[in-house]
Design an enzyme around this catalytic site. Structure first.
Site, PDB file in Angstrom:
ATOM      1  N   ASP A 109       7.879 -17.429 -46.929  1.00 32.08           N
ATOM      2  CA  ASP A 109       8.078 -17.088 -45.523  1.00 32.08           C
ATOM      3  C   ASP A 109       9.189 -16.035 -45.468  1.00 32.08           C
ATOM      4  O   ASP A 109       9.781 -15.683 -46.497  1.00 32.08           O
ATOM      5  CB  ASP A 109       8.397 -18.328 -44.677  1.00 32.08           C
TER       6      ASP A 109
HETATM    7  C1  BGC Z   1       7.388 -17.405 -39.536  1.00 35.72           C
HETATM    8  C2  BGC Z   1       5.978 -17.241 -40.107  1.00 35.72           C
HETATM    9  C3  BGC Z   1       5.478 -15.853 -39.803  1.00 35.72           C
HETATM   10  C4  BGC Z   1       6.431 -14.830 -40.376  1.00 35.72           C
HETATM   11  C5  BGC Z   1       6.013 -13.393 -40.179  1.00 35.72           C
HETATM   12  C6  BGC Z   1       8.300 -16.275 -39.966  1.00 35.72           C
HETATM   13  O1  BGC Z   1       9.522 -16.339 -39.291  1.00 35.72           O
HETATM   14  O2  BGC Z   1       7.905 -18.656 -39.944  1.00 35.72           O
HETATM   15  O3  BGC Z   1       5.148 -18.233 -39.576  1.00 35.72           O
HETATM   16  O4  BGC Z   1       4.194 -15.678 -40.323  1.00 35.72           O
HETATM   17  O5  BGC Z   1       7.699 -15.012 -39.758  1.00 35.72           O
HETATM   18  O6  BGC Z   1       6.147 -12.982 -38.883  1.00 35.72           O
END
Ligand code: BGC
Length: 736
Positions: free
Chosen positions: A268
């Site tokens: 993530d």
């Molecule tokens: C979130 C993810 C997301 C990613 C990209 C993160 O902060 O937890 O779910 O896909 O950002 O935007």
């Protein structure tokens, strides 16, 4: 057929060979480049980004959706980089693109796999037209905690429902096999356990015993892996002391070795760097080592891989095979998407027809997602009898706030608000008067006098309440899940005007509605319904359509009951109406052991406000004559469970028929109920249909004490009905 499968084998062998050749030609820096995803969000392609792509330092970008700029990025990658490798273009396409579908939790309330697939397909076509080839969805985190803001993105509390709808979403995004200009890669997130963050506070610790993890939290992930999902994202949180992004046991032993996942695992956002913050790695280099060793193929928006992996290899601390494996995972998705054949998008794939289809799907999804939670007979509202309707509330006419969380590309100009929907659907002679009453749902004061006056002068009142998009979603958790601000006061004052009151709630989570339930005549739960929400709600209110949604998550009476969910264990002291006592009835100096002695709260009892699977209709359905094909089944065989469902009312409607079972005795304790099947069934007034579910013995297996799947002999109860309290029961035995 034989020829086709031989061709498929040839193709995959050929791809493997091409990947091996490419990896053979790559420098270490180019390999690491494929493992890095950077944030491209900007108006033009910066020279730094262009140069990094040219040098092969980047495998993927996220957050660029301008088709022209995406093409330019792809052009640089394939024409100006040494090995001409196309880019993965990632974006959170979670519930729509410019046309927004209901939030995933709302879509889950439709219990309609085909519709959920159509929502994802439509979003996929529009995203692909912009050059996106990878979405970070479906989110498969089982969530039993409405305080957690990300419950909005989830498919609810049940592993069976989430697995089934997660597979549909995956198919919607990826199509048959990902290949082709209108398909995009899907990403199962967040692996794993993220929905169980302590206190419903986003990013917090999770502690999930392995047996619970396997029987509940891992199930939807396993299902999408079996269905061919190409990518998986790690969770931000730590689980039983090991952050998910460095969790070798879960990422290697379970995901890859046990389940055979061969795709790409992405971290993530900066979650590799955060291994240091967790106190799990001493520095960024160690964090990079832990993540890559655990099997994370690509880093999202951090620089741990770019800054550390080469040094680790050169020092001999990291085996090059681990890097090659990660690169191979990245390249194979690029081949699977067909990017080596054609990396460019075709804006023509989302033309007027597709746009109109998207609006239709958004409309249908809003209709099927809305759950009727209370109706004392006021709904459907007889159009012809309404001279004047009062539309009141902060969510009535806000085109943006009805869209919900994760709507980067959503276009609020397309929204039909509740007020607009009511105006369109009402008779031309009906006067529709509007009072916003509160600027935001959080205001401490409202124009109560104006609202009450309007209500008193109308034949019916429609209150649009809830919470804005920003109150749910990532990082946006709430400790109090009542209607925010002074909305409860608004409801009570308007209700005192004595006119029929219909409350429509738009929210990203289950809210606690116990305080207002008696003050309203009808309650429709619309979640954040998306672009066409207002039109769908109006049609439901006037009976142009009939509600069919059912709750994908339990609604607590009070936040203190959380976690409260239907598939809990029985315990040694299960509660019952006879046993529980209420705090107000306790007499002074009552000896402690004479009271209660079961699982409950003195002030709120043990029942939720609305159970999992619950939802009303404008008709009434009855269930009868449950049958079980054989009273005994052996391993490898199936049992057919069926019951008759009758539409007892005067309106044709759809019922979501649900099958639950209970394994009465297990080597580990088993849930009091488990959903094992569901079906949307349309019934004309007076019509009866027998609905059958075939249950294979494998569906009776579970993870036992050794954390392996076991199938155990014994007695099972089964119920068929309209929610998780269904009481039409039969029994059968599994014999081994
Ligand atoms: C979130 C993810 C997301 C990613 C990209 C993160 O902060 O937890 O779910 O896909 O950002 O935007």
């Amino acid at each position: 057929m034989a020829a086709t499968s031989a061709a498929a084998i040839d193709k995959s062998a050929m791809v493997k060979q091409r990947i091996a050749v490419l990896i053979g030609e790559m420098t270490l820096e180019e390999k690491i480049g494929q493992m890095c995803q950077v944030d491209a969000g900007m108006d033009e392609v910066s020279e730094t980004l262009a140069e990094d792509i040219r040098k092969g330092k980047i495998g993927s970008v996220l957050n660029q959706v301008d088709a022209r700029l995406v093409s330019e990025l792809q052009r640089i990658a394939i024409e100006e980089s040494r090995l001409n490798i196309p880019l993965l273009i990632g974006r959170d396409v979670v519930h729509g693109f410019s046309v927004i579908m209901p939030i995933p939790l709302g879509q889950a309330a439709s219990w309609n796999p085909g519709l959920v697939e159509a929502c994802a397909k439509s979003a996929s076509i529009e995203a692909a037209a912009h050059g996106v080839n990878w979405t970070f969805a479906p989110m498969l985190d089982i969530s039993r905690d409405p305080r957690w803001g990300r419950i909005a993105e989830s498919l609810g509390e049940d592993p069976f429902l989430a697995a089934s709808l997660g597979v549909s979403m995956t198919k919607g995004f990826q199509g048959e096999n990902c290949y082709g200009v209108s398909n995009i890669a899907a990403c199962a997130k967040h692996f794993v356990g993220y929905g169980a963050v302590e206190g419903g506070r986003d990013y917090a610790t999770t502690n999930i015993p392995e047996n619970e993890l396997r029987n509940i939290y891992l199930e939807p992930f396993k299902a999408v892996v079996e269905a061919g999902i190409t990518t998986v994202m790690t969770s931000f949180s730590d689980i039983d002391g090991v952050p998910a992004t460095g969790n070798e046991y879960l990422l290697r032993n379970v995901l890859r070795d046990e389940w055979g996942f061969e795709g790409l695992v992405i971290s993530d956002w900066n979650s590799i760097g955060e291994l240091e913050t967790h106190g799990f790695a001493e520095n960024k280099e160690q964090a990079a080592f832990q993540a890559v060793a655990a099997g994370v193929s690509m880093e999202m928006a951090g620089d741990a891989y770019a800054s550390s992996l080469a040094a680790l290899v050169k020092k001999g601390e990291l085996d090059i095979d681990i890097i090659d494996e990660a690169v191979s995972n990245v390249l194979s998705i690029k081949f699977q998407l067909g990017l080596f054949d054609n990396p460019y998008s075709d804006p023509g794939i989302f033309a007027e027809t597709e746009f109109n289809d998207a609006l239709k799907i958004s409309h249908q999804a809003a209709l099927e997602s809305t759950v009727l939670l209370k109706n004392n007979g006021v709904l459907p509202l007889a159009k012809q009898e309404q001279k004047k309707i009062a539309v009141i509330g902060p969510m009535a006419d806000d085109p943006y706030e009805q869209l919900g969380t994760w709507i980067f590309d959503g276009n609020p100009d397309l929204s039909v608000t509740g007020l607009q929907g009511i105006c369109r659907a009402a008779e031309p002679e009906t006067e529709v008067a509007y009072c916003q009453a509160m600027k935001t749902t959080r205001d401490a004061e409202a124009d109560i006098a104006v609202a009450v006056q309007l209500a008193a002068a109308s034949d019916a009142v429609i209150l649009f309440l809830g919470e804005e998009s920003i109150l749910s979603g990532e990082a946006h958790c709430r400790a109090d899940i009542n209607l925010p601000g002074c909305q409860e006061e608004l409801v009570k004052s308007v209700s005192a005007a004595g006119k029929p009151v219909i409350a429509v709630i738009m929210a990203g989570r289950p809210l606690t509605l116990n305080n207002i339930l008696d003050d309203v005549d009808a309650l429709l739960y619309a979640w954040h319904p998306g672009t066409m929400g207002g039109q769908a709600i109006a049609e439901l209110i006037f009976g142009d359509a009939v509600p069919s949604g059912k709750l994908p998550v339990t609604f607590p009476r009070h936040v203190g009951q959380v976690p409260i969910y239907y598939n809990h264990k029985n315990s040694g002291k299960p509660p019952s109406k006879e046993k529980v006592v209420h705090i107000d009835t306790i007499e002074a100096k009552t000896p402690q052991t004479s009271l209660g002695m079961c699982v409950f709260h003195l002030d709120e009892g043990y029942e939720p406000l609305f159970p999992f699977g619950f939802g009303l209709s404008y008709t009434r359905f009855s269930y009868s004559n449950i049958e079980c094909s054989n009273k005994e089944i052996s391993a490898g065989n199936a049992v057919t469970l069926s019951a008759e469902v009758t539409n007892e009312g005067g309106v044709a409607a759809t019922e979501i028929v649900q099958l639950y079972i209970r394994d009465l005795v297990g080597s580990v304790t088993r849930p009091v109920r488990e959903l094992k099947g569901f079906r949307r069934v349309f019934l004309e007034p007076g019509q009866t249909k027998r609905i059958s579910f075939e249950l294979d013995s494998a569906a009776l297996s579970f993870y036992g004490r050794k954390q392996e799947r076991v199938i155990e002999a014994g007695e099972f109860c089964a119920w068929i009905g309209g929610d998780s309290r269904a009481d039409l029961e039969t029994r059968f035995r599994l014999v081994l």
